[in-house]
Scaffold this active site. Structure first.
Site, PDB file in Angstrom:
ATOM      1  N   ASN A  76       0.815  -1.217   0.000  1.00 20.54           N
ATOM      2  CA  ASN A  76       0.000   0.000   0.000  1.00 20.54           C
ATOM      3  C   ASN A  76       0.856   1.279   0.000  1.00 20.54           C
ATOM      4  O   ASN A  76       2.006   1.258  -0.413  1.00 20.54           O
ATOM      5  CB  ASN A  76      -1.040  -0.023   1.125  1.00 20.54           C
ATOM      6  CG  ASN A  76      -2.295   0.747   0.734  1.00 20.54           C
ATOM      7  OD1 ASN A  76      -2.356   1.954   0.877  1.00 20.54           O
ATOM      8  ND2 ASN A  76      -3.282   0.062   0.193  1.00 20.54           N
ATOM      9  N   ARG A  77       0.276   2.384   0.486  1.00 19.50           N
ATOM     10  CA  ARG A  77       0.865   3.685   0.191  1.00 19.50           C
ATOM     11  C   ARG A  77       1.695   4.263   1.336  1.00 19.50           C
ATOM     12  O   ARG A  77       1.375   4.062   2.506  1.00 19.50           O
ATOM     13  CB  ARG A  77      -0.246   4.680  -0.166  1.00 19.50           C
ATOM     14  CG  ARG A  77      -0.952   4.273  -1.444  1.00 19.50           C
ATOM     15  CD  ARG A  77      -2.060   5.217  -1.848  1.00 19.50           C
ATOM     16  NE  ARG A  77      -2.587   4.797  -3.147  1.00 19.50           N
ATOM     17  CZ  ARG A  77      -3.454   3.798  -3.313  1.00 19.50           C
ATOM     18  NH1 ARG A  77      -3.922   3.124  -2.288  1.00 19.50           N
ATOM     19  NH2 ARG A  77      -3.849   3.454  -4.528  1.00 19.50           N
ATOM     20  N   HIS A 102       2.888   0.229  -2.999  1.00 20.55           N
ATOM     21  CA  HIS A 102       3.418  -1.139  -3.033  1.00 20.55           C
ATOM     22  C   HIS A 102       4.937  -1.180  -3.249  1.00 20.55           C
ATOM     23  O   HIS A 102       5.460  -2.075  -3.902  1.00 20.55           O
ATOM     24  CB  HIS A 102       2.703  -1.975  -4.105  1.00 20.55           C
ATOM     25  CG  HIS A 102       1.233  -2.159  -3.863  1.00 20.55           C
ATOM     26  ND1 HIS A 102       0.694  -2.305  -2.602  1.00 20.55           N
ATOM     27  CD2 HIS A 102       0.175  -2.209  -4.722  1.00 20.55           C
ATOM     28  CE1 HIS A 102      -0.621  -2.460  -2.699  1.00 20.55           C
ATOM     29  NE2 HIS A 102      -0.967  -2.394  -3.966  1.00 20.55           N
ATOM     30  N   HIS A 176      -1.848 -10.022  -3.269  1.00 15.07           N
ATOM     31  CA  HIS A 176      -2.745  -9.138  -4.004  1.00 15.07           C
ATOM     32  C   HIS A 176      -3.664  -9.917  -4.950  1.00 15.07           C
ATOM     33  O   HIS A 176      -3.923  -9.469  -6.078  1.00 15.07           O
ATOM     34  CB  HIS A 176      -1.915  -8.097  -4.762  1.00 15.07           C
ATOM     35  CG  HIS A 176      -2.592  -6.769  -4.940  1.00 15.07           C
ATOM     36  ND1 HIS A 176      -3.804  -6.639  -5.577  1.00 15.07           N
ATOM     37  CD2 HIS A 176      -2.225  -5.532  -4.565  1.00 15.07           C
ATOM     38  CE1 HIS A 176      -4.142  -5.362  -5.596  1.00 15.07           C
ATOM     39  NE2 HIS A 176      -3.204  -4.668  -4.972  1.00 15.07           N
ATOM     40  N   SER A 177      -4.183 -11.062  -4.499  1.00 15.52           N
ATOM     41  CA  SER A 177      -5.109 -11.829  -5.353  1.00 15.52           C
ATOM     42  C   SER A 177      -6.438 -11.117  -5.505  1.00 15.52           C
ATOM     43  O   SER A 177      -6.938 -10.495  -4.566  1.00 15.52           O
ATOM     44  CB  SER A 177      -5.363 -13.214  -4.748  1.00 15.52           C
ATOM     45  OG  SER A 177      -4.247 -14.040  -4.962  1.00 15.52           O
ATOM     46  N   TYR A 178      -6.998 -11.221  -6.712  1.00 17.44           N
ATOM     47  CA  TYR A 178      -8.346 -10.714  -7.005  1.00 17.44           C
ATOM     48  C   TYR A 178      -9.263 -11.919  -7.094  1.00 17.44           C
ATOM     49  O   TYR A 178      -9.116 -12.754  -7.982  1.00 17.44           O
ATOM     50  CB  TYR A 178      -8.377 -10.003  -8.361  1.00 17.44           C
ATOM     51  CG  TYR A 178      -7.681  -8.675  -8.440  1.00 17.44           C
ATOM     52  CD1 TYR A 178      -6.310  -8.558  -8.234  1.00 17.44           C
ATOM     53  CD2 TYR A 178      -8.388  -7.528  -8.785  1.00 17.44           C
ATOM     54  CE1 TYR A 178      -5.669  -7.336  -8.337  1.00 17.44           C
ATOM     55  CE2 TYR A 178      -7.756  -6.301  -8.897  1.00 17.44           C
ATOM     56  CZ  TYR A 178      -6.397  -6.211  -8.668  1.00 17.44           C
ATOM     57  OH  TYR A 178      -5.762  -4.997  -8.786  1.00 17.44           O
ATOM     58  N   ASP A 242     -11.734   0.924  -1.747  1.00 19.60           N
ATOM     59  CA  ASP A 242     -10.273   0.859  -1.813  1.00 19.60           C
ATOM     60  C   ASP A 242      -9.778   1.403  -0.475  1.00 19.60           C
ATOM     61  O   ASP A 242      -9.107   2.421  -0.403  1.00 19.60           O
ATOM     62  CB  ASP A 242      -9.761   1.693  -3.002  1.00 19.60           C
ATOM     63  CG  ASP A 242      -8.292   1.417  -3.315  1.00 19.60           C
ATOM     64  OD1 ASP A 242      -7.682   0.617  -2.586  1.00 19.60           O
ATOM     65  OD2 ASP A 242      -7.775   2.014  -4.274  1.00 19.60           O
ATOM     66  N   GLN A 279      -6.914  -4.433   3.192  1.00 19.80           N
ATOM     67  CA  GLN A 279      -7.311  -3.462   2.189  1.00 19.80           C
ATOM     68  C   GLN A 279      -8.404  -4.112   1.367  1.00 19.80           C
ATOM     69  O   GLN A 279      -8.189  -5.132   0.705  1.00 19.80           O
ATOM     70  CB  GLN A 279      -6.105  -3.090   1.292  1.00 19.80           C
ATOM     71  CG  GLN A 279      -6.404  -2.040   0.229  1.00 19.80           C
ATOM     72  CD  GLN A 279      -6.432  -0.609   0.794  1.00 19.80           C
ATOM     73  OE1 GLN A 279      -6.153  -0.400   1.971  1.00 19.80           O
ATOM     74  NE2 GLN A 279      -6.745   0.353  -0.037  1.00 19.80           N
ATOM     75  N   GLU A 307      -6.522  -7.686   0.906  1.00 20.29           N
ATOM     76  CA  GLU A 307      -5.074  -7.617   1.131  1.00 20.29           C
ATOM     77  C   GLU A 307      -4.820  -7.479   2.626  1.00 20.29           C
ATOM     78  O   GLU A 307      -4.775  -6.369   3.151  1.00 20.29           O
ATOM     79  CB  GLU A 307      -4.489  -6.430   0.368  1.00 20.29           C
ATOM     80  CG  GLU A 307      -4.757  -6.468  -1.122  1.00 20.29           C
ATOM     81  CD  GLU A 307      -4.632  -5.083  -1.755  1.00 20.29           C
ATOM     82  OE1 GLU A 307      -3.528  -4.517  -1.724  1.00 20.29           O
ATOM     83  OE2 GLU A 307      -5.636  -4.573  -2.266  1.00 20.29           O
TER      84      GLU A 307
HETATM   85  C1  GLA Z   1      -4.062  -1.499  -4.016  1.00 17.51           C
HETATM   86  C2  GLA Z   1      -4.452  -0.080  -3.965  1.00 17.51           C
HETATM   87  C3  GLA Z   1      -5.355   0.281  -5.087  1.00 17.51           C
HETATM   88  C4  GLA Z   1      -4.752  -0.116  -6.426  1.00 17.51           C
HETATM   89  C5  GLA Z   1      -4.368  -1.578  -6.385  1.00 17.51           C
HETATM   90  C6  GLA Z   1      -3.615  -1.996  -7.622  1.00 17.51           C
HETATM   91  O1  GLA Z   1      -5.053  -2.294  -3.596  1.00 17.51           O
HETATM   92  O2  GLA Z   1      -5.036   0.272  -2.740  1.00 17.51           O
HETATM   93  O3  GLA Z   1      -5.624   1.649  -5.084  1.00 17.51           O
HETATM   94  O4  GLA Z   1      -3.626   0.659  -6.681  1.00 17.51           O
HETATM   95  O5  GLA Z   1      -3.551  -1.846  -5.285  1.00 17.51           O
HETATM   96  O6  GLA Z   1      -4.213  -1.628  -8.802  1.00 17.51           O
END
Ligand code: GLA
Length: 342
Positions: A76-77, A102, A176-178, A242, A279, A307
């Site tokens: 994350n940020r 990330h 970071h699986s979707y 998000d 997340q 996440e």
């Molecule tokens: C994280 C961030 C999102 C996005 C994804 C990747 O989950 O919080 O804003 O950047 O990664 O696309």
């Protein structure tokens, strides 16, 4: 079993490992220790691949979706791509305006990890390890990290993270699986139902950086204490989910934090973790340029990420739990996704 998947930019081979146990199977790439596919049975016994993924190494190397990847040193940020530790200011890579997302381009997810096939308590497992040198990406300390995936017969994907450093540093790893439990990548996850034991969420500004406030989920679209579909209240949140949600009963021990399910496939996924928050990201930035492994085009909200991690931008907020890893400590965390049908 392993097969060649593609090449790193320097020509090194990227392998795809496959393990299976009973009706379950998992493919993981050495690039980013990335879960590329995860197949589980639906209520009719048909096998469904419940994660989004790409077909080629190039797509992973150039992606900004981080499909299935192991992200680190810090997920994350981080605001302004800088933090202070032991009175020293460190500047890391900014890859989202002034901020770091990330850990930038030197993130573990873009590295080719070393791999090992194992049996752990009779279950097939894959252990990936990666090193990062002191100063790499701006972070202090030579670190060594392992990420081990164990696949059990009763449908658990166990992810064990371990890390050590020779100098105090910061660490916050995630996967970071979707997930798309319908297995039809042309349908969104907005009809999927989510329950999370979470009473708080992290307020963020318009650049998705925490303001420092941790707010109650009560009477908000972040309250998933009882099942809600992801789509029900998503319009109340500009851009979609998000955000980091914090677990009500966090103790640091492995515990169940929620359930995610799809009434079409009747697949249920339990989430268990040792971490304090996750997340919740509803795949808002997936675009049609993200070609799915079945050849179809990616769609917005085509998958959702859970996440598990510590709070974003932690080093810059005294009221957030520290993500410091001291030179005499071991980073050790577990997240489990457990599949069943109903
Ligand atoms: C994280 C961030 C999102 C996005 C994804 C990747 O989950 O919080 O804003 O950047 O990664 O696309």
């Amino acid at each position: 079993m392993k097969e060649l998947f593609g090449k790193m930019k320097n020509g090194d081979d990227i392998y795809k490992y496959s393990i299976e146990n009973g009706e379950y199977s998992l493919n993981v790439l050495t690039l980013g220790a990335t879960i590329q596919s995860l197949k589980v049975p639906n209520s009719k016994g048909e096998i469904v691949d419940v994660v989004l993924g790409y077909k080629t190494a190039e797509e992973y190397l150039n992606c900004s979706t981080y499909y299935g990847m192991c992200v680190g040193r810090v997920a994350n940020r981080i605001k302004g791509a800088k933090f202070t530790l032991n009175n020293v200011e460190y500047k890391i890579e900014n890859n989202e305006g002034e901020n770091s997302l990330h850990s930038g381009y030197s993130s573990f997810c873009f590295k080719n990890w070393k791999s090992q096939e194992l049996l752990i308590n009779d279950n097939p497992a894959l252990k990936f390890s990666v090193k990062s040198y002191d100063g790499e990406g701006g972070f202090p300390g030579n670190v060594e990290v392992t990420c081990t995936y164990i696949l059990t017969k009763d449908g658990q994907v166990v992810i064990n993270y371990e890390g050590i450093t020779d100098k105090d540093t910061i660490m916050n790893l995630t996967n970071h699986s979707y997930f798309n439990l319908g297995g039809d990548y042309q349908k969104t996850i907005l009809d999927h139902k989510l329950q999370l034991d979470s009473d708080k969420y992290v307020e963020v500004d318009e650049t998705a950086i925490p303001t420092g406030n941790i707010l109650s989920t009560k009477k908000t679209a972040f309250d998933f204490n009882v099942f809600h579909t992801l789509g029900e209240r998503i319009n109340q949140i500009p851009g979609g989910y998000d955000h980091t949600v914090c677990f009500s009963r966090y103790t640091g021990q492995l515990s169940k934090v929620g359930d995610f399910r799809c009434d079409r496939s009747k697949i249920n996924m339990e989430i268990l973790t040792t971490m304090p928050s996750l997340q919740l990201y509803s795949g808002n930035f997936i675009s049609q340029n993200d070609i799915n492994k079945d050849g179809s085009k990616g769609i917005k909200n085509g998958g959702v990420c859970f996440e598990t991690q510590f709070l974003p931008d932690s080093p810059n907020h005294d009221n957030f739990q520290s993500i410091e890893l001291k030179s005499d400590e071991k980073y050790q965390h577990t997240t489990i996704y457990k599949f069943s049908t109903y």
